[in-house]
Write an enzyme that holds these catalytic residues in place. Structure first.
Site, PDB file in Angstrom:
ATOM      1  N   SER A  87       0.836  -1.203   0.000  1.00 19.79           N
ATOM      2  CA  SER A  87       0.000   0.000   0.000  1.00 19.79           C
ATOM      3  C   SER A  87       0.873   1.256   0.000  1.00 19.79           C
ATOM      4  O   SER A  87       2.098   1.183  -0.023  1.00 19.79           O
ATOM      5  CB  SER A  87      -0.917   0.013   1.231  1.00 19.79           C
ATOM      6  OG  SER A  87      -0.158   0.240   2.406  1.00 19.79           O
ATOM      7  N   SER A 143       0.976   3.521   2.460  1.00 21.54           N
ATOM      8  CA  SER A 143       1.035   4.098   3.802  1.00 21.54           C
ATOM      9  C   SER A 143       2.431   4.523   4.237  1.00 21.54           C
ATOM     10  O   SER A 143       2.580   5.295   5.180  1.00 21.54           O
ATOM     11  CB  SER A 143       0.469   3.113   4.830  1.00 21.54           C
ATOM     12  OG  SER A 143       1.339   2.006   4.995  1.00 21.54           O
ATOM     13  N   LYS A 151       5.218  -0.009   9.563  1.00 21.00           N
ATOM     14  CA  LYS A 151       5.103   1.396   9.957  1.00 21.00           C
ATOM     15  C   LYS A 151       6.404   1.809  10.638  1.00 21.00           C
ATOM     16  O   LYS A 151       7.311   1.012  10.842  1.00 21.00           O
ATOM     17  CB  LYS A 151       3.930   1.608  10.933  1.00 21.00           C
ATOM     18  CG  LYS A 151       2.604   1.044  10.476  1.00 21.00           C
ATOM     19  CD  LYS A 151       1.988   1.800   9.314  1.00 21.00           C
ATOM     20  CE  LYS A 151       0.675   1.145   8.889  1.00 21.00           C
ATOM     21  NZ  LYS A 151       0.124   1.758   7.654  1.00 21.00           N
ATOM     22  N   SER A 173      -2.750   6.587   6.234  1.00 16.67           N
ATOM     23  CA  SER A 173      -2.119   5.443   6.889  1.00 16.67           C
ATOM     24  C   SER A 173      -3.015   4.924   8.001  1.00 16.67           C
ATOM     25  O   SER A 173      -3.426   5.671   8.884  1.00 16.67           O
ATOM     26  CB  SER A 173      -0.757   5.836   7.474  1.00 16.67           C
ATOM     27  OG  SER A 173      -0.216   4.785   8.249  1.00 16.67           O
TER      28      SER A 173
END
Length: 260
Positions: A69, A71, A125, A219
């Site tokens: 993705s 994010s 992350k 995100s």
């Protein structure tokens, strides 16, 4: 449907290993001289060494992942293949995740792969809050334990996703390039208005971590679903080794780099 590959690999390794061992200790003695090995035994003896090597490498050394993705833009974009170190934060029991041999702990600014709470999908992350930290995030400004994180506007528009705005954060030893989405409708008199994502203040419990994506306005992270337990850590992202967005494209190695 999400497939628990680590569990499947562990079961396959154990099953082929048990069959191969049973044949060596018991079954081979009972076969007549010159008799062919049963198919299951033959295949188990062939696959067990390969499965065992793969199991050890991906469980305790390193594992590849693909970024699914946007994010973590702009540093990591969709289609990047990354290498995740499985020993930076200690050797962990496969599947269960408990630490066997402590080696190190996550630090502010690390890019980490983990399982979010109540979710069996891999997420990636940046580590923003360590156990015991107080985190605040307002109007794009990140504050950790009362200290504002140094932030330098960079402007810009990436070629892969135009109409975005960059800032650079200094979080611990890491310089992170953060991406905000520009809102042209809200911009007035030449002033850039950006969507910086959900705001708030959080106290990180012991044994847990607060995570945020670098693409702050796009995100799904700890601002939405809370803290990451220590046992949910998979490893530290250390390098991009290939970019391959889809089967219709050719793999590229132009983005290969260490991850900051």
């Amino acid at each position: 449907m999400n497939i628990d590959f680590p569990l499947i690999l562990m079961i396959a390794t154990l099953a082929t290993g048990v069959i191969a061992l049973a044949d060596k200790l018991l079954l081979a003695r009972k076969r007549a001289d010159g008799a062919a090995e049963p198919f299951l035994i033959e295949q188990s003896k062939s696959f067990f060494p390969v499965l065992a090597v793969v199991f050890v490498l991906r469980s305790f050394i390193a594992e590849p992942f693909q970024i699914p993705s946007a994010s973590m833009e702009p540093g990591l974009i969709e289609g990047d293949f990354i290498l995740v170190s499985k020993f930076h934060y200690g050797l962990r029991m496969p599947v269960w995740g408990n630490t066997l041999v402590p080696v190190g702990e996550p630090e502010h600014g690390d890019v980490m792969v983990f399982f979010p709470p109540n979710d069996n999908r891999y997420f990636i992350k940046r580590v923003i809050g360590l156990p015991g930290d107080h985190i605040e995030y307002h109007q794009g400004q990140l504050t950790v334990n009362g200290q504002k994180v140094d932030m330098k506007p960079l402007g810009g528009e990436p070629v892969y996703r135009p109409v975005n705005y960059f800032v650079q954060e200094q979080l611990g030893e890491h310089q992170a390039k953060i991406q905000w989405a520009v809102n042209p409708a809200a911009s007035q008199n030449g002033e850039v208005m950006v969507a910086t994502g959900p705001e708030g203040a959080w106290d990180v419990p012991e044994g847990q971590y607060f995570m945020m994506g670098d693409n702050r306005g796009n995100s799904s992270d700890s601002r939405f679903w809370g803290f990451v337990p220590e046992k949910n850590i998979v490893g530290k992202a250390v390098a991009i080794w290939m970019h391959w967005k889809s089967w219709s494209d050719l793999p590229s190695f132009s983005r290969n780099t260490w991850i900051n």
